[in-house]
Design a protein around this motif. Structure first.
Motif, PDB file in Angstrom:
ATOM      1  N   ARG A  95       0.878  -1.205   0.118  1.00 29.03           N
ATOM      2  CA  ARG A  95       0.036  -0.009  -0.101  1.00 29.03           C
ATOM      3  C   ARG A  95       0.807   1.183  -0.192  1.00 29.03           C
ATOM      4  O   ARG A  95       1.492   1.485   1.129  1.00 29.03           O
ATOM      5  CB  ARG A  95      -0.932   0.010   1.239  1.00 29.03           C
ATOM      6  N   GLY A  96       0.760   1.998  -1.210  1.00 28.56           N
ATOM      7  CA  GLY A  96       1.530   3.210  -1.122  1.00 28.56           C
ATOM      8  C   GLY A  96       3.153   2.936  -1.370  1.00 28.56           C
ATOM      9  O   GLY A  96       3.811   3.651  -0.586  1.00 28.56           O
ATOM     10  N   GLY A  97       3.432   1.778  -1.516  1.00 26.64           N
ATOM     11  CA  GLY A  97       5.206   1.375  -1.732  1.00 26.64           C
ATOM     12  C   GLY A  97       5.482   0.825  -0.414  1.00 26.64           C
ATOM     13  O   GLY A  97       6.532   0.369  -0.319  1.00 26.64           O
ATOM     14  N   GLU A  98       4.636   0.660   0.612  1.00 30.86           N
ATOM     15  CA  GLU A  98       4.854   0.051   1.750  1.00 30.86           C
ATOM     16  C   GLU A  98       4.338  -1.139   2.007  1.00 30.86           C
ATOM     17  O   GLU A  98       3.182  -1.211   1.675  1.00 30.86           O
ATOM     18  CB  GLU A  98       4.640   0.946   2.933  1.00 30.86           C
ATOM     19  N   LYS A  99       5.089  -2.370   2.113  1.00 32.02           N
ATOM     20  CA  LYS A  99       4.600  -3.673   2.516  1.00 32.02           C
ATOM     21  C   LYS A  99       4.327  -3.663   3.886  1.00 32.02           C
ATOM     22  O   LYS A  99       4.686  -3.418   4.837  1.00 32.02           O
ATOM     23  CB  LYS A  99       5.358  -4.717   1.888  1.00 32.02           C
ATOM     24  N   SER A 100       3.071  -4.641   4.130  1.00 35.48           N
ATOM     25  CA  SER A 100       2.721  -4.848   5.500  1.00 35.48           C
ATOM     26  C   SER A 100       2.023  -6.234   5.548  1.00 35.48           C
ATOM     27  O   SER A 100       1.532  -6.759   4.418  1.00 35.48           O
ATOM     28  CB  SER A 100       1.866  -3.944   6.123  1.00 35.48           C
ATOM     29  N   ILE A 101       2.160  -6.727   6.721  1.00 37.63           N
ATOM     30  CA  ILE A 101       1.161  -8.117   6.679  1.00 37.63           C
ATOM     31  C   ILE A 101       0.251  -7.920   8.110  1.00 37.63           C
ATOM     32  O   ILE A 101       0.912  -7.119   8.812  1.00 37.63           O
ATOM     33  CB  ILE A 101       2.024  -9.485   6.963  1.00 37.63           C
ATOM     34  N   SER A 102      -0.640  -8.599   8.158  1.00 35.31           N
ATOM     35  CA  SER A 102      -1.839  -8.337   9.033  1.00 35.31           C
ATOM     36  C   SER A 102      -2.122  -9.605   9.579  1.00 35.31           C
ATOM     37  O   SER A 102      -2.265 -10.651   8.825  1.00 35.31           O
ATOM     38  CB  SER A 102      -3.010  -7.714   8.674  1.00 35.31           C
ATOM     39  N   PHE A 103      -2.330  -9.822  10.948  1.00 35.69           N
ATOM     40  CA  PHE A 103      -2.554 -11.029  11.640  1.00 35.69           C
ATOM     41  C   PHE A 103      -3.063 -10.827  13.163  1.00 35.69           C
ATOM     42  O   PHE A 103      -2.897  -9.956  13.396  1.00 35.69           O
ATOM     43  CB  PHE A 103      -1.602 -12.353  11.124  1.00 35.69           C
ATOM     44  N   THR A 104      -3.781 -11.968  13.544  1.00 36.73           N
ATOM     45  CA  THR A 104      -4.361 -11.701  14.790  1.00 36.73           C
ATOM     46  C   THR A 104      -3.726 -12.731  15.604  1.00 36.73           C
ATOM     47  O   THR A 104      -3.565 -13.829  15.218  1.00 36.73           O
ATOM     48  CB  THR A 104      -5.829 -11.736  14.735  1.00 36.73           C
ATOM     49  N   VAL A 105      -3.612 -12.393  16.923  1.00 37.89           N
ATOM     50  CA  VAL A 105      -2.826 -13.546  17.874  1.00 37.89           C
ATOM     51  C   VAL A 105      -3.763 -13.313  19.210  1.00 37.89           C
ATOM     52  O   VAL A 105      -4.164 -12.258  19.427  1.00 37.89           O
ATOM     53  CB  VAL A 105      -1.456 -12.936  18.082  1.00 37.89           C
ATOM     54  N   PRO A 106      -3.888 -14.291  19.704  1.00 35.15           N
ATOM     55  CA  PRO A 106      -4.571 -14.334  21.019  1.00 35.15           C
ATOM     56  C   PRO A 106      -3.988 -13.489  22.001  1.00 35.15           C
ATOM     57  O   PRO A 106      -2.706 -13.270  22.202  1.00 35.15           O
ATOM     58  CB  PRO A 106      -4.613 -15.896  21.617  1.00 35.15           C
ATOM     59  N   ALA A 107      -4.671 -12.809  22.703  1.00 37.01           N
ATOM     60  CA  ALA A 107      -3.940 -11.794  23.707  1.00 37.01           C
ATOM     61  C   ALA A 107      -3.389 -12.428  24.819  1.00 37.01           C
ATOM     62  O   ALA A 107      -2.447 -11.990  25.405  1.00 37.01           O
ATOM     63  CB  ALA A 107      -5.308 -11.013  24.397  1.00 37.01           C
ATOM     64  N   ALA A 108      -3.856 -13.655  25.023  1.00 40.18           N
ATOM     65  CA  ALA A 108      -2.918 -14.425  25.988  1.00 40.18           C
ATOM     66  C   ALA A 108      -1.591 -14.816  25.721  1.00 40.18           C
ATOM     67  O   ALA A 108      -0.776 -15.179  26.476  1.00 40.18           O
ATOM     68  CB  ALA A 108      -3.740 -15.864  26.339  1.00 40.18           C
ATOM     69  N   LYS A 109      -0.915 -14.933  24.392  1.00 39.41           N
ATOM     70  CA  LYS A 109       0.163 -14.849  24.013  1.00 39.41           C
ATOM     71  C   LYS A 109       1.067 -13.949  24.099  1.00 39.41           C
ATOM     72  O   LYS A 109       2.334 -13.914  24.025  1.00 39.41           O
ATOM     73  CB  LYS A 109       0.117 -15.376  22.333  1.00 39.41           C
ATOM     74  N   LEU A 110       0.698 -12.790  24.477  1.00 41.89           N
ATOM     75  CA  LEU A 110       1.327 -11.669  24.639  1.00 41.89           C
ATOM     76  C   LEU A 110       1.545 -11.790  26.404  1.00 41.89           C
ATOM     77  O   LEU A 110       0.833 -11.663  27.020  1.00 41.89           O
ATOM     78  CB  LEU A 110       0.711 -10.317  24.194  1.00 41.89           C
ATOM     79  N   LYS A 111       2.941 -11.578  26.534  1.00 41.33           N
ATOM     80  CA  LYS A 111       3.232 -11.471  28.092  1.00 41.33           C
ATOM     81  C   LYS A 111       3.442 -10.096  28.327  1.00 41.33           C
ATOM     82  O   LYS A 111       3.659  -9.258  27.447  1.00 41.33           O
ATOM     83  CB  LYS A 111       4.657 -12.179  27.986  1.00 41.33           C
ATOM     84  N   PRO A 112       3.114 -10.035  29.463  1.00 43.24           N
ATOM     85  CA  PRO A 112       3.318  -8.581  29.923  1.00 43.24           C
ATOM     86  C   PRO A 112       4.843  -8.071  29.925  1.00 43.24           C
ATOM     87  O   PRO A 112       5.652  -8.919  29.830  1.00 43.24           O
ATOM     88  CB  PRO A 112       3.126  -8.662  31.508  1.00 43.24           C
ATOM     89  N   GLU A 113       5.029  -6.768  29.699  1.00 50.86           N
ATOM     90  CA  GLU A 113       6.320  -6.146  29.474  1.00 50.86           C
ATOM     91  C   GLU A 113       6.872  -6.414  28.007  1.00 50.86           C
ATOM     92  O   GLU A 113       6.474  -5.947  27.338  1.00 50.86           O
ATOM     93  CB  GLU A 113       7.282  -6.398  30.663  1.00 50.86           C
TER      94      GLU A 113
END
Lengths: 313, 204
Positions: free
Chosen positions: A270-288
């Motif tokens: 998009r506009g010369g910039e590449k990106s990817i989108s995806f979803t992860v469960p919030a539980a997989k993110l550790k605090p800090e």
């Protein structure tokens, strides 16, 4: 003596000798005489009624020229036949003359019978009038009854129609009632819902995290603003920007804290910039601190993001 | 020719029957036969009774004169023929009727006399000469509306009267002769207008 011989005598066809012998016999024999006389009656009656055979008819008519007394006999027979016919009819019907005679006889029996007769006639007339009136009234009532039956049939038909309409209306009413109840329940539910603060923030169940590309290839992890996860957030949508010079492939994969969370995700340009989108469960993110590694289609590391997460209670 | 006397007439009656009543009956029967003989010989109705009386008077006179007669009825028959012969020769135009056609075809019977008058005579004669039973016999026996019906009705009539068919026939015929004689006596003598002095009976 045969009937033929008798006819021969009566038609005046015998010779003188035959006739004399014939006459001597009937003069001395009563039965024979009446046989002849009755045969003459039969011939005369048959002649008047047209029943003589042609031969006898001619002989009979020829005899009339020589026997004038027979013409008187015919005249007598004619009125005797009429008299008998009248008598036959009189036994069956009453003639006008006889009716007149009956009334004459009634009115000749004195004043008592006259009074009784007049009274009887008046009673008969009144009875006849009454019966006539009743008969007319009966006819009128009969017509009314017929009309009433017609109206009754119409009303029954209308009631049938109305019943059908009523059933349909009842069904409609029931449906309306059910709909009203549903609406009332809905309204009640909405009212219950409206009892909460109008400006309260809706319950958030997903969080968004945008990771911009700011570093160079092969450099350290790009600084990322800390992600705040509220209570109730169950998933986190991540948009990770990629370097525009990714060597090969249009897909990429992601590892979060060493665990694969997205594989072969199609990259978006998009506009010369590449990106990817995806979803992860919030539980997989550790605090800090969390490490997110993006690999290209050749499984080569493209970029690494360090994500700081803060979870609220 | 001798004239009839009371004694000669009595001789005739005695010859017919010893019982006066029976003799009178036989006399009337013989007279009726003689009357018919004259009619069947060609005598007019108006003269038949007269010639019968003449015949019987002569028979009585002959008997009174001592004439031997074996069969009185046959003798009377022979006398009647003579009387008729005399009469027809004397006044042929009256009794034979020279004015009549040789062959009478479809005669107009109404010219004979007034039918209404004859009917009135009939009604009067029925009332005067017939009993109710006689009237029923005449009406029943001569009601010849149809041949087959006639046979049956006459048989039933004979059964109802308790007589044989032949007896009924004789009775009916006798009643008709009586009735017709009464009618002929009642109406005017139209078939023999020359006899203006013949006894006539008016009708009310």
């Amino acid at each position: 003596m045969s009937e033929t011989e008798i006819d021969k005598y009566l038609f005046n066809e015998m010779s003188e000798a035959e006739g004399e012998d014939f006459e001597d016999k009937f003069a001395d024999d009563d039965a024979f005489f009446y046989e002849i006389a009755e045969r003459e009656n039969a011939l005369v009656d048959g002649y008047l009624r047209g029943r003589l055979q042609s031969d006898n008819l001619a002989r009979f008519e020829r005899s009339l020229a020589d026997l004038p007394a027979r013409r008187d006999k015919i005249a007598n027979a004619k009125i005797i036949h009429e008299f008998i016919a009248d008598g036959r009819t009189g036994n069956k019907t009453i003639t006008i003359a006889e009716r007149t005679s009956l009334f004459s006889r009634i009115f000749s029996f004195g004043p008592k019978l006259q009074f009784a007769s007049v009274t009887a006639i008046l009673i008969l007339a009144l009875a006849s009038t009454f019966l006539w009136t009743e008969n007319r009234r009966l006819g009128s009532l009969d017509q009314e009854l017929t009309a009433s039956r017609g109206r009754e049939a119409d009303l029954v038909s209308k009631i049938g129609d109305e019943s059908q309409t009523s059933s349909e209306l009842t069904a409609d009413l029931d449906a309306e009632r059910r709909r009203r109840e549903e609406l009332e329940a809905e309204i009640a539910r909405l009212r219950r819902t409206n009892d909460h603060p109008v400006n309260a923030a809706p319950q958030t169940t997903i969080a968004a995290l945008v990771l911009p590309w700011v570093g160079n290839r092969g450099g350290s992890a790009a600084p990322v603003r800390p992600l705040k996860l509220d209570t109730g957030v169950t998933r986190v949508s991540i948009v990770a920007s990629l370097p525009s010079d990714i060597a090969t492939g249009d897909v990429a994969s992601a590892l979060l804290n060493g665990e694969a969370v997205a594989e072969n995700v199609k990259t978006v340009n998009r506009g010369g910039e590449k990106s990817i989108s995806f979803t992860v469960p919030a539980a997989k993110l550790k605090p800090e601190r969390n490490e997110l590694i993006i690999r290209d289609g050749n499984n080569a590391v493209v970029v690494t993001y360090i994500i700081a997460v803060t979870k609220t209670q | 020719m001798s004239t009839l006397t009371s004694s000669s007439f009595q001789i005739l009656l005695t010859r017919l029957a010893s019982d006066p009543a029976e003799a009178a009956t036989k006399y009337e029967a013989l007279r009726m036969k003689i009357t018919h003989l004259h009619r069947w010989r060609g005598c007019a109705e108006s003269r038949a009774d007269e010639l019968a009386d003449i015949t019987l008077d002569r028979v009585a006179v002959k008997l009174a004169a001592g004439e031997k007669v074996e069969n009185l009825n046959a003798f009377a028959s022979a006398v009647a023929r003579f009387v008729w012969l005399e009469h027809s020769r004397k006044d042929k135009t009256i009794d034979v009727g020279d004015d009549l056609p040789d062959v009478a075809v479809d005669p107009d019977l109404d010219f004979l006399d007034d039918p209404d008058q004859r009917m009135k005579c009939l009604r009067r004669c029925v009332s005067a000469t017939l009993t109710d039973e006689d009237r029923s016999v005449v009406l029943g026996y001569y009601d010849t509306d149809a041949d087959e019906k006639t046979k049956n009705s006459r048989r039933r009539l004979a059964e109802s009267l308790g007589v044989t068919a032949n007896a009924l026939k004789v009775r009916a015929c006798r009643l008709r002769i009586r009735l017709e004689k009464c009618i002929n006596d009642c109406v005017g003598r139209v078939t023999d207008p020359g006899l203006s002095n013949t006894k006539q009976q008016g009708v009310a």
